[in-house]
Design a protein around this motif. Sequence first.
Motif, PDB file in Angstrom:
ATOM      1  N   LEU A 157       0.826  -1.212   0.000  1.00 22.66           N
ATOM      2  CA  LEU A 157       0.000   0.000   0.000  1.00 22.66           C
ATOM      3  C   LEU A 157       0.858   1.258   0.000  1.00 22.66           C
ATOM      4  CD1 LEU A 157      -2.842   1.354   0.387  1.00 22.66           C
ATOM      5  CD2 LEU A 157      -2.368   1.281   2.845  1.00 22.66           C
ATOM      6  N   GLN A 158       0.498   2.170  -0.907  1.00 23.77           N
ATOM      7  CA  GLN A 158       1.192   3.456  -0.924  1.00 23.77           C
ATOM      8  C   GLN A 158       0.330   4.481  -0.196  1.00 23.77           C
ATOM      9  OE1 GLN A 158       2.579   4.189  -4.794  1.00 23.77           O
ATOM     10  NE2 GLN A 158       3.189   6.283  -4.319  1.00 23.77           N
ATOM     11  N   VAL A 159       0.861   5.028   0.894  1.00 22.89           N
ATOM     12  CA  VAL A 159       0.107   6.031   1.659  1.00 22.89           C
ATOM     13  C   VAL A 159       0.690   7.399   1.353  1.00 22.89           C
ATOM     14  CG1 VAL A 159      -0.537   6.823   3.970  1.00 22.89           C
ATOM     15  CG2 VAL A 159      -0.392   4.375   3.490  1.00 22.89           C
ATOM     16  N   ILE A 160      -0.169   8.300   0.896  1.00 24.33           N
ATOM     17  CA  ILE A 160       0.304   9.637   0.567  1.00 24.33           C
ATOM     18  C   ILE A 160      -0.238  10.613   1.606  1.00 24.33           C
ATOM     19  CG2 ILE A 160       0.213  11.459  -1.190  1.00 24.33           C
ATOM     20  CD1 ILE A 160      -0.150   8.914  -3.107  1.00 24.33           C
ATOM     21  N   HIS A 161       0.670  11.215   2.364  1.00 21.59           N
ATOM     22  CA  HIS A 161       0.259  12.160   3.397  1.00 21.59           C
ATOM     23  C   HIS A 161       0.142  13.545   2.772  1.00 21.59           C
ATOM     24  CE1 HIS A 161       0.587   9.227   6.579  1.00 21.59           C
ATOM     25  NE2 HIS A 161       1.685   8.787   5.974  1.00 21.59           N
ATOM     26  N   ALA A 162      -1.081  14.012   2.621  1.00 18.99           N
ATOM     27  CA  ALA A 162      -1.283  15.257   1.867  1.00 18.99           C
ATOM     28  C   ALA A 162      -2.113  16.277   2.641  1.00 18.99           C
ATOM     29  CB  ALA A 162      -1.948  14.910   0.528  1.00 18.99           C
ATOM     30  N   LYS A 163      -2.092  16.157   3.963  1.00 16.49           N
ATOM     31  CA  LYS A 163      -2.889  17.079   4.792  1.00 16.49           C
ATOM     32  C   LYS A 163      -2.610  18.552   4.468  1.00 16.49           C
ATOM     33  CE  LYS A 163      -2.326  18.476   9.470  1.00 16.49           C
ATOM     34  NZ  LYS A 163      -1.886  18.132  10.812  1.00 16.49           N
ATOM     35  N   ASP A 164      -1.318  18.909   4.395  1.00 18.59           N
ATOM     36  CA  ASP A 164      -0.981  20.321   4.188  1.00 18.59           C
ATOM     37  C   ASP A 164      -1.509  20.817   2.849  1.00 18.59           C
ATOM     38  OD1 ASP A 164       0.218  20.207   6.585  1.00 18.59           O
ATOM     39  OD2 ASP A 164       2.277  20.125   5.835  1.00 18.59           O
ATOM     40  N   ARG A 165      -1.420  19.944   1.849  1.00 19.83           N
ATOM     41  CA  ARG A 165      -1.865  20.354   0.520  1.00 19.83           C
ATOM     42  C   ARG A 165      -3.381  20.633   0.521  1.00 19.83           C
ATOM     43  NH1 ARG A 165       0.297  17.223  -4.813  1.00 19.83           N
ATOM     44  NH2 ARG A 165      -1.148  18.157  -6.296  1.00 19.83           N
ATOM     45  N   PHE A 166      -4.136  19.771   1.196  1.00 16.56           N
ATOM     46  CA  PHE A 166      -5.592  19.964   1.255  1.00 16.56           C
ATOM     47  C   PHE A 166      -5.930  21.218   2.067  1.00 16.56           C
ATOM     48  CE2 PHE A 166      -5.587  15.689  -0.328  1.00 16.56           C
ATOM     49  CZ  PHE A 166      -6.754  15.588  -1.060  1.00 16.56           C
ATOM     50  N   LEU A 167      -5.289  21.368   3.229  1.00 18.69           N
ATOM     51  CA  LEU A 167      -5.617  22.525   4.081  1.00 18.69           C
ATOM     52  C   LEU A 167      -5.245  23.839   3.399  1.00 18.69           C
ATOM     53  CD1 LEU A 167      -4.760  21.341   7.716  1.00 18.69           C
ATOM     54  CD2 LEU A 167      -7.006  21.619   6.671  1.00 18.69           C
TER      55      LEU A 167
END
Length: 304
Positions: A75-85
């Motif tokens: 599984l590839q997990v992409i942490h993109a919280k900052d991009r969304f916020l």
Amino acid sequence: MVKVEKFIPKAIDRIKEKAKGKTIVGLSGGVDSSVCAVLANRALEDMFFPIYIDTGLMRKGETEVIEEIFSDMNLQVIHAKDRFLEALVGVKDPEEKRKIVGETFIRIFEEEARELEAEYLIQGTIYPDKIESEGGIKSHHNVGGLPERIDFKEIIEPIDDLYKDEVREVAKALELPDEICERMPFPGPGLSVRIIGEVTEEKVDVVREANAIVEEELLEQFKPWQTFAAVIGKGTGVKGDVRVHGWIVAVRAVGSRDGMTAEALELPWETLKKIETRISGEIPSVARVLYDLSPKPPATIEFE
Ligand code: XMP
């Protein structure tokens, strides 16, 4: 009702027939995409790439659960919280917010697909989604409409003949954990539709904690069709001896058959009191907790 022991090998064969190269699936943590991921993994093994985007708008512990369940699947997990916020800064309009979450999601998905050179996409479309989008109802429910935007050789929809309860049966037969098989519906745009007005990190943290408390108090005992909390604004309160301007959290718990109509659950007073005490006690910035009595219609289930 679907005969799971026939359905599973047939679905695996269908995926093998159609997917002739690298194939991706966007995992959301819901039962539909999880079932598709397990079927695809069995069919394609190392030609299959599940992708999970942590938008920062997920429920408490959601990313960790997904990482653990699908850890043996590359599984590839992409942490993109900052991009969304960042994309949501200053945006108050509900539809605009939805569009931004959908667009950001697609952009990231596109980037990953290109990098992997994946030519095939597996989607967890189920029968009611197909009918509703053909009929022009609830088009907003498929975040962004991935297939229209990205070039794939083929889009494969292995469970598009199944109803939700049938998907849950298949999930059980595939030995997915109960927390996936029985998962409540969760909107594609995540916690952003449970925040009135601008989405900020502070509000997301409040709504995430409040959602977790509501789920803990209601899920097992009352088996609601859906239950959650929303941050609906700020109001005056008193904490200790000090006047504060704190968050107002609304609690929602509904019974429904299919989400098209819904009734607020008649919860016992002591349950409501406990939820109130926990939310305003455990989340210091909350000053007020409300219970939403509205049926759908005229309200919707979510607040936005
Ligand atoms: P409403 O709020 O329209 O919700 O009464 C009905 C059901 O749909 C879910 N919902 C969404 N799901 N994207 C989704 O994938 C969305 O934009 C969205 N909006 C609502 C909601 O959680 C409820 O189960």
